[in-house]
Motif scaffolding. Structure first.
Motif, PDB file in Angstrom:
ATOM      1  N   ASP A 330       1.029  -1.239   0.130  1.00 12.01           N
ATOM      2  CA  ASP A 330      -0.140   0.022  -0.142  1.00 12.01           C
ATOM      3  C   ASP A 330       1.066   1.123  -0.069  1.00 12.01           C
ATOM      4  O   ASP A 330       1.866   1.297   0.576  1.00 12.01           O
ATOM      5  CB  ASP A 330      -1.190  -0.011   1.410  1.00 12.01           C
ATOM      6  CG  ASP A 330      -2.048  -0.802   1.302  1.00 12.01           C
ATOM      7  OD1 ASP A 330      -2.320  -1.568   0.249  1.00 12.01           O
ATOM      8  OD2 ASP A 330      -2.921  -0.992   2.161  1.00 12.01           O
ATOM      9  N   GLU A 337      -4.342   5.588   3.276  1.00  9.39           N
ATOM     10  CA  GLU A 337      -4.076   4.811   2.108  1.00  9.39           C
ATOM     11  C   GLU A 337      -4.220   5.469   0.619  1.00  9.39           C
ATOM     12  O   GLU A 337      -5.384   5.962   0.452  1.00  9.39           O
ATOM     13  CB  GLU A 337      -5.058   3.554   2.261  1.00  9.39           C
ATOM     14  CG  GLU A 337      -4.545   2.532   0.975  1.00  9.39           C
ATOM     15  CD  GLU A 337      -5.335   1.413   1.037  1.00  9.39           C
ATOM     16  OE1 GLU A 337      -5.792   1.048   1.959  1.00  9.39           O
ATOM     17  OE2 GLU A 337      -5.585   1.026  -0.155  1.00  9.39           O
ATOM     18  N   SER A 340      -3.338   0.617  -3.506  1.00  8.75           N
ATOM     19  CA  SER A 340      -2.867  -0.749  -3.196  1.00  8.75           C
ATOM     20  C   SER A 340      -2.237  -1.481  -4.424  1.00  8.75           C
ATOM     21  O   SER A 340      -2.814  -1.048  -5.524  1.00  8.75           O
ATOM     22  CB  SER A 340      -4.001  -1.649  -2.889  1.00  8.75           C
ATOM     23  OG  SER A 340      -4.417  -1.226  -1.828  1.00  8.75           O
TER      24      SER A 340
END
Ligand code: ATP
Ligand code: MN
Length: 414
Positions: A330, A337, A340
């Motif tokens: 990630d 975040e 990914s």
């Protein structure tokens, strides 16, 4: 310039009467101009004008005493092209701050606020930069379907829709298509909306968001991590250089981040959290509170790598030296975040086994898996949340600020 006769059109931003004179601030996309209206007749013409009305002014350029303008235009004729209501639902000059709900309810008007407009000008530059970077690296831009016939990644968070007599879904990611496309096109990217039927009430989740996705043949996960780093630093650099006015409006200084970004393995992260009194076992997912703590420890960009296989989707490749861990990552910005990605499995037998392990039915994936019998090379890729990236660049807390008409569980209009 001085003495020149001009015709200018735009929006009335401000109106002030000073005795026999009226001053009007007129804005269009190129900037603002001061218009001076002299005399009774002229004043009658503009007395009923409202802010944000659209007018066309013909007049003569003259020197000005006003500090904020290099010159002014002495009006000879004013045509009213469109009258705005008074009062407006929000103050688009931003002198009166409106809350985000009121602003989103009047989004078209909110964009006359130069602060709001700046976010979307920056977004435009970031998109341009991403396209240029990936094109230079040999990637081809593609468009995959958003209406899909089967719940591809097995996800529970798909919106379903009636497709004539059939059931269809809105794509939550281009994952399976982009993997298939590497067989023929080798390096591809897509920038598009995707849909998640999650009742999340956070400042980082929308039900419709824009994702930048890449997939590339013969690359390992570390190769696509480097590409992600390049895409992001180029985007920052582009905004730093080309969006000076917008940075000023937003009160931010955009600077190219330090590279390389730190690379922290999942296991290191567990240890770091342990030292902070958060006890996690290997295999536990990192919850919001854990990411907040990691974000305090690592305030900028960093990669979290080598997640346990058990936490990753069926298409992720295990590590060569430890089959419990995955070639995955990630990209984080503090607690947030942004992306990914990872290396994918390309052996269809392995994928079928992983599907079964995760309680999914390989038969449901035959349309996808058949491509893996036609010469599927090893490949890696990532998905990057564009709206979240723009929030980071513009220092906005709420991702809704970076989307023109955000969709969330509560908001479906306008
Ligand atoms: P999160 O854990 O934050 O919900 P995710 O792991 O479910 O995200 P991915 O499937 O990894 O999301 O999608 C790739 C990227 O797309 C994410 O890192 C994020 O930047 C962006 N993204 C995913 N879901 C959303 C959403 N609902 N709203 C905005 N951006 C999203
Ligand atoms: Mn993710």
């Amino acid at each position: 310039m001085k003495g020149q006769k001009v015709t200018v059109g735009g929006w009335v931003e401000d109106l002030r009467e000073l005795g026999k004179l009226s001053f009007l601030t007129l804005r269009d996309v190129t900037g603002v101009a001061q218009i001076v209206i002299v005399g009774e007749e002229g004043l009658r013409e503009v007395r009923d004008l409202t802010r944000q009305s659209v007018i066309r002014v013909t007049g003569t350029v003259q020197e000005t005493k006003a500090r904020d303008f290099p010159f002014e235009i002495k009006s000879e004729k004013i045509e009213i092209l469109s009258m705005a209501v008074h009062p407006l639902p929000i103050d688009p000059i931003g002198r009166l701050e409106s809350n985000i709900d009121n602003r989103l309810n009047a989004r078209a008007l909110d964009l006359r606020n130069q602060k709001t407009a700046s976010i979307f000008k920056i977004r435009h530059h970031v998109l341009q930069s991403i396209r240029a970077t990936l094109t230079d690296l040999g990637f081809l831009e593609v468009n995959t379907p958003k209406i899909i016939g089967s719940a591809s990644e097995g996800g529970a968070n798909l919106f379903s829709l009636k497709y004539f007599e059939k059931q269809a879904y809105l794509a939550q990611s281009p994952q399976l298509y982009k993997e298939q496309l590497t067989l023929g096109l080798e390096r591809i990217f897509e920038i598009s909306s995707f849909y998640r039927a999650e009742k999340s009430h956070t400042v980082r989740h929308l039900t419709e968001f824009t994702s930048v996705d890449i997939e590339a043949d013969f690359m390992d996960y570390t190769d696509v991590m480097e590409i992600l780093e390049t895409v992001i630093t180029n985007a920052f650099e582009n905004v730093e250089r080309n969006c000076l006015e917008e940075q000023k409006m937003l009160g931010v200084e955009v600077r190219r981040p330090q590279t390389p970004f730190a690379r922290i393995t999942y296991q290191q992260a567990i240890l770091e959290l342990g030292r902070e009194g958060i006890d996690l076992a290997v295999g536990d997912d990192l919850q919001d509170a854990h990411l907040r703590k990691l974000g305090d420890l690592h305030p900028g960009f960093y990669f979290l790598t080598d997640w346990p296989m058990s936490l990753k989707p069926f298409y992720i490749h295990e590590k060569d030296d430890n089959p419990m861990l995955s070639k995955s990552f990630d990209l984080q910005y503090g607690y947030l975040e942004l992306s990914s990605g990872g290396m994918r499995l390309h052996d269809p037998r392995r994928i079928r086994a992983r599907l079964k392990e995760q309680g999914l039915d390989p038969a449901q994936f035959e349309d996808h898996l058949k491509a893996f019998d036609w010469g599927m090379p090893p490949h890696s890729g990532w998905g990057l949340g564009l709206d979240r990236l723009i929030a980071v660049i513009t220092k906005m807390e709420n991702v809704r600020e970076t989307v023109l008409y955000p969709r969330d569980p509560e908001r479906l209009f306008p």
